[in-house]
Design a protein around this motif. Structure first.
Motif, PDB file in Angstrom:
ATOM      1  N   ASN B 165      -5.032  -5.886  14.103  1.00  0.00           N
ATOM      2  CA  ASN B 165      -4.470  -5.143  13.956  1.00  0.00           C
ATOM      3  C   ASN B 165      -2.529  -5.721  14.508  1.00  0.00           C
ATOM      4  O   ASN B 165      -1.994  -4.593  14.195  1.00  0.00           O
ATOM      5  CB  ASN B 165      -4.557  -4.719  15.563  1.00  0.00           C
ATOM      6  CG  ASN B 165      -6.365  -3.454  14.816  1.00  0.00           C
ATOM      7  OD1 ASN B 165      -6.566  -3.519  13.116  1.00  0.00           O
ATOM      8  ND2 ASN B 165      -6.867  -3.531  15.435  1.00  0.00           N
ATOM      9  N   HIS B 208      -6.021  -0.665  18.840  1.00  0.00           N
ATOM     10  CA  HIS B 208      -6.026  -0.378  17.570  1.00  0.00           C
ATOM     11  C   HIS B 208      -4.853   0.380  17.646  1.00  0.00           C
ATOM     12  O   HIS B 208      -4.685   1.214  16.874  1.00  0.00           O
ATOM     13  CB  HIS B 208      -7.153  -0.375  17.231  1.00  0.00           C
ATOM     14  CG  HIS B 208      -7.618   1.013  18.220  1.00  0.00           C
ATOM     15  ND1 HIS B 208      -7.784   1.194  19.144  1.00  0.00           N
ATOM     16  CD2 HIS B 208      -8.435   2.553  17.569  1.00  0.00           C
ATOM     17  CE1 HIS B 208      -9.001   1.835  19.272  1.00  0.00           C
ATOM     18  NE2 HIS B 208      -8.538   3.331  18.717  1.00  0.00           N
ATOM     19  N   LYS B 228      -2.326   4.470  14.104  1.00  0.00           N
ATOM     20  CA  LYS B 228      -3.498   4.209  14.673  1.00  0.00           C
ATOM     21  C   LYS B 228      -4.660   3.423  13.749  1.00  0.00           C
ATOM     22  O   LYS B 228      -4.882   3.832  12.590  1.00  0.00           O
ATOM     23  CB  LYS B 228      -3.885   5.777  14.156  1.00  0.00           C
ATOM     24  CG  LYS B 228      -3.869   6.680  15.559  1.00  0.00           C
ATOM     25  CD  LYS B 228      -4.285   8.067  15.676  1.00  0.00           C
ATOM     26  CE  LYS B 228      -4.076   8.864  16.765  1.00  0.00           C
ATOM     27  NZ  LYS B 228      -4.091   9.885  16.784  1.00  0.00           N
ATOM     28  N   PHE B 229      -4.326   2.091  14.375  1.00  0.00           N
ATOM     29  CA  PHE B 229      -5.394   1.725  12.966  1.00  0.00           C
ATOM     30  C   PHE B 229      -7.058   1.678  13.385  1.00  0.00           C
ATOM     31  O   PHE B 229      -7.425   2.718  14.171  1.00  0.00           O
ATOM     32  CB  PHE B 229      -4.927  -0.042  13.245  1.00  0.00           C
ATOM     33  CG  PHE B 229      -3.597  -0.355  13.047  1.00  0.00           C
ATOM     34  CD1 PHE B 229      -2.814  -0.844  14.131  1.00  0.00           C
ATOM     35  CD2 PHE B 229      -2.697  -0.198  12.088  1.00  0.00           C
ATOM     36  CE1 PHE B 229      -1.792  -1.062  13.298  1.00  0.00           C
ATOM     37  CE2 PHE B 229      -2.190  -0.311  11.880  1.00  0.00           C
ATOM     38  CZ  PHE B 229      -1.329  -1.029  12.285  1.00  0.00           C
ATOM     39  N   LEU B 230      -8.261   1.202  12.062  1.00  0.00           N
ATOM     40  CA  LEU B 230      -9.542   1.315  12.270  1.00  0.00           C
ATOM     41  C   LEU B 230      -9.837   0.352  13.932  1.00  0.00           C
ATOM     42  O   LEU B 230      -8.920  -0.671  13.917  1.00  0.00           O
ATOM     43  CB  LEU B 230      -9.597   0.895  11.747  1.00  0.00           C
ATOM     44  CG  LEU B 230      -9.045   1.069   9.841  1.00  0.00           C
ATOM     45  CD1 LEU B 230      -9.809   0.452   8.873  1.00  0.00           C
ATOM     46  CD2 LEU B 230     -10.287   2.598  10.046  1.00  0.00           C
ATOM     47  N   ARG B 232     -10.840  -2.725  14.385  1.00  0.00           N
ATOM     48  CA  ARG B 232     -11.444  -3.706  13.799  1.00  0.00           C
ATOM     49  C   ARG B 232     -11.946  -4.949  14.624  1.00  0.00           C
ATOM     50  O   ARG B 232     -12.549  -5.748  14.934  1.00  0.00           O
ATOM     51  CB  ARG B 232     -10.016  -4.378  13.141  1.00  0.00           C
ATOM     52  CG  ARG B 232      -9.987  -3.847  11.738  1.00  0.00           C
ATOM     53  CD  ARG B 232      -8.461  -4.547  11.722  1.00  0.00           C
ATOM     54  NE  ARG B 232      -8.082  -3.986  10.072  1.00  0.00           N
ATOM     55  CZ  ARG B 232      -7.570  -2.896   9.908  1.00  0.00           C
ATOM     56  NH1 ARG B 232      -6.599  -2.655  11.079  1.00  0.00           N
ATOM     57  NH2 ARG B 232      -7.218  -2.444   8.766  1.00  0.00           N
ATOM     58  N   ASP B 248      -6.573   3.514   7.836  1.00  0.00           N
ATOM     59  CA  ASP B 248      -5.461   2.904   8.770  1.00  0.00           C
ATOM     60  C   ASP B 248      -4.633   4.408   8.667  1.00  0.00           C
ATOM     61  O   ASP B 248      -4.331   4.996   7.695  1.00  0.00           O
ATOM     62  CB  ASP B 248      -4.670   1.782   8.717  1.00  0.00           C
ATOM     63  CG  ASP B 248      -5.639   0.357   8.654  1.00  0.00           C
ATOM     64  OD1 ASP B 248      -4.977  -0.114   8.232  1.00  0.00           O
ATOM     65  OD2 ASP B 248      -6.677   0.853   9.865  1.00  0.00           O
ATOM     66  N   GLN B 249      -4.157   4.719   9.682  1.00  0.00           N
ATOM     67  CA  GLN B 249      -3.121   6.242   9.652  1.00  0.00           C
ATOM     68  C   GLN B 249      -1.868   5.920  10.329  1.00  0.00           C
ATOM     69  O   GLN B 249      -1.703   5.006  11.202  1.00  0.00           O
ATOM     70  CB  GLN B 249      -4.387   7.729  10.205  1.00  0.00           C
ATOM     71  CG  GLN B 249      -4.390   7.768   9.212  1.00  0.00           C
ATOM     72  CD  GLN B 249      -4.893   9.624   9.220  1.00  0.00           C
ATOM     73  OE1 GLN B 249      -5.445   9.555  11.208  1.00  0.00           O
ATOM     74  NE2 GLN B 249      -6.139  10.138   8.765  1.00  0.00           N
ATOM     75  N   THR B 376      -6.513  -3.378   4.253  1.00  0.00           N
ATOM     76  CA  THR B 376      -5.115  -3.155   4.406  1.00  0.00           C
ATOM     77  C   THR B 376      -4.349  -4.736   4.923  1.00  0.00           C
ATOM     78  O   THR B 376      -5.162  -5.667   5.543  1.00  0.00           O
ATOM     79  CB  THR B 376      -4.413  -2.386   5.061  1.00  0.00           C
ATOM     80  OG1 THR B 376      -5.467  -2.501   6.433  1.00  0.00           O
ATOM     81  CG2 THR B 376      -4.353  -1.385   4.763  1.00  0.00           C
TER      82      THR B 376
END
Lengths: 139, 488
Positions: B165, B208, B228-230, B232, B248-249, B376
């Motif tokens: 991340n 994240h 805003k990542f997952l 992880r 991810d957004q 990603t």
């Protein structure tokens, strides 16, 4: 500039022409540069606004309840493990505090995290001190 | 620091487990030889024959030997005859009684000896069924080893996920840094420093979520970018994502000044996102009452839908360049929301409607999906750069977009309508609130009068209050009379 040129004699005109052209060129360039600067550089130092952390009411997405729930669960399991002498409770408590730690916000107090860790570890250790036999699987 | 703590804990656990398990069985391990002696001493009377049998017994299954040796304490407490876990109790007893007859009875000796052999075989067979927790080997602790392995796996995943991340966030920032620095005077601010100086780095909220605040530009107050990542770093989340893939957004929120935007509400995005936003968002539900229209009417792909206050707004926003941007990057766009009445999602309050209209702010919101759908890589972050260009273009465009006279009138009427509806709904509550306030005032005054010590002043205050009441009643009567006259 053009008027001056017409009023001059041809000799002077031939001398002035390149000079005037040069000046015209320069000023034209300058005005172009200035306008392009204004258009190209949208930054405004005087319009700076400081960052204000969004309040939790408006930003529901930031309020992820997972770390708090996991913290609470971890404490409950470790108390169960300690008092009822259940090894699996104590192990689940350790897992819960790990999950809570992984999901926690950086602004949160590390002391809270460490205290839940220590409680779950102590639950595991106490269960094994009282009863060193290995855990029996539920099946 | 945090990861050090994490690594320490399973290490501690393992260290503690070792002495705890050893302590109990230390003595017993050394008993191997003693047991042979023990047997010999018991059968000392039958020494001659005993030697052969003893050696035989020792060679035939040596492993089960370990098991009965592990239960000496328990066995010693009970009688010898109660190694009667299974098998012929009778046979054993017989041999026992026969042995008890004395050393002289050599006839019964072979019998009893067979009985002993029988008994030993029974012991060994019983020993095979000894419960696991009484055996002394590491294998019996397999559940604990499993648990610790699970914990180690969690920690490994945490470290790997956190680093991934972090790398993704840094890659995003590196690819967008130049564009942002050329557009904003302040790039990166955490709000804590005294001077407004660009920190030039992202704020880390979580493992994240990363924030970036940019400010100091024409046409807008500021822009907040949230990566805003997952999750992880959380193994549970990783496993959940195997069932339900997510991506991810990047969320961008641009706040505008009052003069930077005309009055309109508009949104475009995936059909699912539009349906959700129309239900959730306060402004979209109030101003864009119709169902989302398909984007194909304006040259957009079919997968996108449009929510708009009026057709003129859509025509104004969807110019060629915007359509070009959106069509080319349709897979990455989740939603785009322009609004001058933005107040966040609908708030569900327990006491019914809130008494005041929520505060609104002129805002542009963009939600983009990072390509890769969870898998990603840092290279995918470059694909988001054209979308940031679109954001900048939108900011400038919105500043220039002005509704014509009709549109403006319609927009004003809409806003007035919404406000009226709101006031009607809360009318009863506001009346109640006003009533309670008036009663509070009266009570406070009465208390003041009562608390006055001087009786003269008390009387005077009371009279003043009475006069005021009278005046009010008269006024009301006058009003009613006037209304009646007017009605006539």
């Amino acid at each position: 500039m053009p008027l001056l040129l017409t009023s001059c004699s041809p000799l002077r005109r031939s001398l002035l022409c390149p000079v005037s052209l040069f000046f015209i060129h320069k000023t034209a360039n300058l005005s172009l540069i200035m306008s392009s600067n204004n258009m190209a550089d949208p930054r405004r130092q005087n319009k700076i606004l400081r960052y204000k952390a969004p309040s939790t009411e408006t930003n529901v997405t930031l309020e992820d309840p997972t770390p708090d729930y996991m913290n609470l669960l971890g404490m409950i399991f470790s108390m169960c493990g300690l008092m009822l002498k259940l090894k699996w409770c104590a192990w689940i408590a350790v897992y819960c505090s790990f999950i809570s730690f992984a999901n926690s916000r950086s602004s949160e107090d590390t002391k809270q995290m460490m205290s839940s860790f220590m409680l779950s570890i102590s639950a595991v250790v106490m269960s094994y001190l009282q009863n060193p036999q290995p855990m029996s699987p539920p099946w | 620091m945090r990861t050090l703590y994490l690594l320490l804990i399973p290490a501690l656990l393992l260290l503690l487990a070792i002495p705890v398990s050893r302590g109990r069985y230390n003595d017993d391990f050394d008993d191997g030889e003693d047991l042979a002696d023990f047997d010999d001493n018991d059968f000392a009377e039958f020494e001659d024959m005993n030697d052969d049998l003893a050696s035989e017994a020792e060679t035939t299954p040596p492993p089960p030997r370990a098991s009965p040796s592990s239960q000496p304490e328990e066995e010693e407490d009970e009688d010898e005859a109660t190694v009667e876990l299974e098998g012929d109790q009778d046979g054993f007893e017989d041999s026992d009684t026969q042995v008890a007859d004395g050393p002289g009875s050599r006839d019964g000796f072979s019998h009893s000896f067979n009985g002993r052999k029988e008994a030993k075989r029974q012991i060994s067979s019983a020993a095979l069924q000894v419960p696991a927790h009484l055996q002394n080997s590491w294998e019996s602790y397999y559940m604990e080893i499993l648990m610790v392995t699970g914990l180690l796996a969690y920690i490994m995943n945490y470290i790997i996920g956190k680093n991934k991340n972090g790398r993704l966030a840094q890659a995003w920032f590196n690819s967008h840094r130049e564009l942002l620095e050329s557009n904003f005077a302040l790039v990166g601010d955490d709000g804590t420093s005294k001077e407004a100086v660009s920190t030039g780095k992202l704020n880390q909220e979580n493992e994240h979520i990363y924030n970036l605040w940019c400010s100091g530009r024409v046409c807008c107050e500021g822009m907040l970018i949230q990566l805003k990542f997952l999750k992880r770093q959380d193994l549970l989340n990783v496993l959940a994502r195997m069932m339900r893939p997510a991506g991810d957004q990047v969320q961008i929120k641009v706040t505008l000044n009052e003069e930077d935007m005309d009055t309109f509400v508009f949104a475009v995005g995936t059909k699912k996102a539009m349906a959700r936003l129309q239900k959730e968002m306060q402004d979209l539900s109030e101003f864009c009452g119709d169902k989302p229209k398909s984007g194909s009417k304006y040259g957009l792909p079919d997968s996108l839908a449009i929510l708009s206050e009026m057709g003129e707004v859509t025509d104004g926003v969807m110019d060629n360049k915007m359509v070009h941007y959106i069509t080319n990057h349709a897979d990455k766009i989740e939603s785009i929301h322009f609004s001058d009445q933005f107040s966040g999602p609908k708030i569900m309050q327990e006491e019914g409607q809130p008494l005041k209209l929520p505060e609104t702010k002129k805002t542009l919101l963009f939600t983009f999906n990072v390509p890769g759908m969870g898998n990603t890589s840092t290279k995918d972050m470059d694909a988001l750069l054209p979308l940031m260009n679109m954001v900048i273009y939108s900011i400038d465009k919105v500043k220039k977009l002005r509704l014509n006279r009709e549109g403006k009138q319609k927009a004003d009427r809409n806003r007035a309508r919404v406000e009226e509806n709101f006031l009607k709904q809360t009318h009863a509550q506001r009346q109640e609130a006003a009533q309670t306030r008036r009663e509070e005032k009266k009570r406070a005054e009465k208390e003041r009068i009562m608390n006055e010590e001087d009786p003269e002043r008390q009387r005077r205050l009371e009279e003043a209050a009475q006069r005021r009441e009278q005046k009010k009643i008269e006024k009301k009567q006058m009003k009613m009379k006037q209304i009646k006259v007017k009605a006539m």
